[in-house]
Design an enzyme around this catalytic site. Structure first.
Site, PDB file in Angstrom:
ATOM      1  N   ALA A   1     -25.954  37.090  15.459  1.00 27.57           N
ATOM      2  CA  ALA A   1     -24.780  37.037  14.592  1.00 27.57           C
ATOM      3  C   ALA A   1     -24.054  38.378  14.591  1.00 27.57           C
ATOM      4  O   ALA A   1     -24.673  39.429  14.469  1.00 27.57           O
ATOM      5  CB  ALA A   1     -25.186  36.670  13.166  1.00 27.57           C
ATOM      6  N   CYS A   2     -22.737  38.318  14.757  1.00 27.43           N
ATOM      7  CA  CYS A   2     -21.903  39.510  14.632  1.00 27.43           C
ATOM      8  C   CYS A   2     -20.613  39.123  13.928  1.00 27.43           C
ATOM      9  O   CYS A   2     -20.451  37.985  13.503  1.00 27.43           O
ATOM     10  CB  CYS A   2     -21.622  40.150  15.991  1.00 27.43           C
ATOM     11  SG  CYS A   2     -20.555  39.155  17.060  1.00 27.43           S
ATOM     12  N   ASP A   3     -19.696  40.047  13.789  1.00 27.56           N
ATOM     13  CA  ASP A   3     -18.456  39.782  13.056  1.00 27.56           C
ATOM     14  C   ASP A   3     -17.709  38.571  13.606  1.00 27.56           C
ATOM     15  O   ASP A   3     -17.254  37.707  12.862  1.00 27.56           O
ATOM     16  CB  ASP A   3     -17.522  41.000  13.111  1.00 27.56           C
ATOM     17  CG  ASP A   3     -17.743  41.920  11.918  1.00 27.56           C
ATOM     18  OD1 ASP A   3     -18.267  41.436  10.903  1.00 27.56           O
ATOM     19  OD2 ASP A   3     -17.411  43.101  12.011  1.00 27.56           O
TER      20      ASP A   3
END
Length: 612
Positions: free
Chosen positions: A402-404
């Site tokens: 998960a990232c931005d």
């Protein structure tokens, strides 16, 4: 005195930079999760408008409603939910309708203001109202407060904020048009190219260029603003120079990085190469300026913002016509050639020893952490062994990076771990997503960068969490695979179902009131996640009433998510067993009371008796 003034000036400069980076992260965080909708609008426009590839008057009716209503409302909802989850998103979207209806231009900047403002207002109202709401009236107060507050903000937006933002947008559009007509637009890359490497790229592209570009594209059919930041030419030129004139690991890895950068659109991969040799900032600036000059000279432009910045995405967003394709490809080619030539001169004249690429990648990770308002070495999670974390977890059957934005480096990290998992013979899915799209579910392992660990924990409190410094190169991946293999071997013992008597005994041991130092308690937090918000709310209300009846005062009782807990000794956390595991892994100082039922646990009477 002089040294002190220099230090103060440096601190002030750092503070300004940090504030700008945080603002940029918030702006991009509102747009990036919705980039698919922007691409959909761009494709519909390119295909079905009068001058499109497949003109269709009926399908073209979608173009104006999407850019007027759908895209701003998605931005507003995302911005509001960043402040106060789904509830904040709803109020933010309602508020944004005021500025949309009160103006006659696509209201992206207004959405970026009203969305977070709506989320902030409802969050502050809830903090004030929840302690004062009588038992049984929670749902009524929650629903009507969101509706009334959203209505008031929409009215304020219609009469006040909408006209102001409309005037500001018009002034910016006139300014950009003035710059373009005088052929000054290439100078923008003097700032854009270094900003990309300092992780301000999303702030500039999604926060400024994309909203202005959509306004221009809606009227003119294309905009050069969509090409300024995504142009892969400057980065490609640097990587090609390293392929021919670099040294050591940088030279050997440059070819693979060039393919990922140019065709995959993950521009982050060339940032460490520039950071190794700071003089290469001149290369990307020269490439960016020359490429934009060619775009401007030939009248190049795109229908919508390409994401990621791959040559494939750029060509898909190019308007119909051979001249348009020639203009776009010429600009990219010129940017590549100029960046390559300048980089070649710099690398050939450089007589220093080979700089460690891994050290440069670590520097990039710290800079990215700063851009998100934290520092990667400040996170305690980065020091935890992934095998130790996995040893405390139940069965893992799904891994999510998960990232931005849910693309870029997280996609690369997922690909790297997926390959390791496959080679280890483990039957697990490994995917990637935007952090705002995470859903709490059993058997989930979430991998995030250090600076995003707290946000991921808040979204998925019952999942297993592993934080890494750099998605592209982390030793944690081998630790994860080793930990999963160990669990697979011992799983028949560790994951055996417990009998009811054994489970009850375990819960009783975990919930022993005698282990809690009640003399220190000043705050009691009922912990909720997506599956038990209502029970946490009711549990808090009932517990607070029982405290009042027993004459216990001076203790604050509230319900929070895991990410909102303050790690202090005077805080007692009341949580279900699964959530308590995440609390114990994430916090060192809080006291924890584990219960089977947040609404009616036998431990509550004992606790209140001890608090008297």
């Amino acid at each position: 005195m002089e040294a002190a003034s220099k230090t103060d000036a440096k601190k002030e400069k750092t503070s300004i930079k940090t504030k700008v980076q945080r603002l940029g992260s918030k702006l991009s965080g509102m747009v990036m999760p919705n980039i698919g909708a922007f691409i959909a609008w761009g494709l519909i426009t390119a295909l079905f408008m009068d001058s499109g590839w497949l003109p269709n008057a009926q399908l073209a009716k979608m173009i104006t409603p999407m850019v007027t209503y759908l895209l701003p409302l998605l931005i507003a909802f995302t911005g509001g939910s960043m402040v106060d989850d789904h509830r904040g998103g709803v109020v933010g979207a309602i508020a944004t309708m005021g500025v949309i209806v009160g103006t006659n231009i696509p209201m992206f900047i207004g959405a970026m203001i009203m969305g977070p403002l709506g989320g902030w207002c409802i969050k502050k109202f809830d903090a004030w109202a929840q302690p004062r709401t009588k038992q049984g009236f929670e749902m009524l107060v929650n629903n009507f407060s969101a509706g009334i507050l959203g209505m008031l903000l929409a009215i304020i937006g219609f009469f006040g904020i909408g006209p102001v933002v409309s005037g500001l947008s018009a002034a910016l559009a006139v300014g950009v048009d003035w710059i373009i007509k005088r052929n000054l637009i290439p100078l923008a890359n003097i700032f854009i190219e270094p900003a990309k490497i300092l992780f301000l790229n999303n702030a500039i592209n999604q926060g400024i260029l994309t909203p202005l570009g959509i306004q221009a594209s809606a009227s003119a059919g294309k905009s050069i603003l969509f090409l300024l930041e995504p142009d892969p030419g400057p980065g490609l030129g640097v990587l090609l120079a390293f392929m021919f004139f670099g040294k050591g690991s940088a030279k050997s890895s440059a070819s693979g990085a060039a393919i990922i950068h140019f065709f995959g659109g993950i521009h982050e991969i060339y940032f460490p190469y520039v950071l190794m040799k700071p003089a290469l900032f001149l290369s990307v600036i020269a490439g960016g300026v020359s490429g934009t000059f060619m775009f401007n000279l030939l009248g190049a432009g795109l229908k919508a913002s390409p994401s990621p910045g791959s040559i494939i995405s750029i060509l898909l967003m190019t308007p119909k016509g051979l001249g348009n394709y020639v203009a776009v490809l010429s600009g990219v080619a010129v940017a590549t050639a100029v960046s390559f030539l300048v980089s070649m001169v710099i690398l050939k004249r450089d007589k220093s020893e080979d700089t460690d690429l891994e050290a440069s990648q670590a520097k990039m990770a710290n800079m990215k952490g700063s851009a998100k308002g934290t520092s990667s070495d400040a996170s305690a999670a980065s020091n935890e062994d992934a095998r130790a974390i996995l040893s405390t977890a139940n069965e893992v059957n799904h891994i999510i990076f998960a990232c931005d934005a849910g693309m870029g480096s997280s996609a690369m990290g997922a690909s790297i771990l997926r390959d390791k998992v496959k080679k280890a013979g483990l039957d697990l899915s490994v995917t990637n997503t935007a952090i705002n799209n995470l859903k709490d579910e059993p058997g989930l392992l979430v991998v995030t960068q250090d600076e995003l660990a707290s946000r991921a924990l808040q979204k998925t409190p019952t999942a297993v969490h592993v934080a890494v410094e750099n998605f592209l190169n982390s030793p944690k991946y081998d630790e994860i695979v080793t930990g999963l293999k160990t669990k697979e071997v011992s799983g028949t013992v560790d994951s055996a179902p417990k009998s009811d008597d054994k489970a009850k005994k375990e819960t009783t041991e975990e919930s022993n009131i005698q282990d809690i130092d009640v003399s220190k308690i000043k705050v009691i937090d009922f912990i909720h996640h997506d599956q038990n918000v209502g029970s946490a709310t009711m549990g808090r209300s009932l517990f607070k009433d029982n405290m009042k009846k027993s004459g216990v005062t001076g203790i604050k009782v509230q319900h929070l998510s895991v990410g909102e807990v303050d790690d202090e000794e005077d805080v007692l956390v009341i949580a279900s067993r699964d959530t308590a595991k995440r609390i114990k892994l994430s916090f060192k100082n809080v006291q924890v009371l584990v219960v089977d039922n947040l609404m009616d646990a036998p431990e509550y009477d004992k606790l209140i008796a001890e608090l008297k």
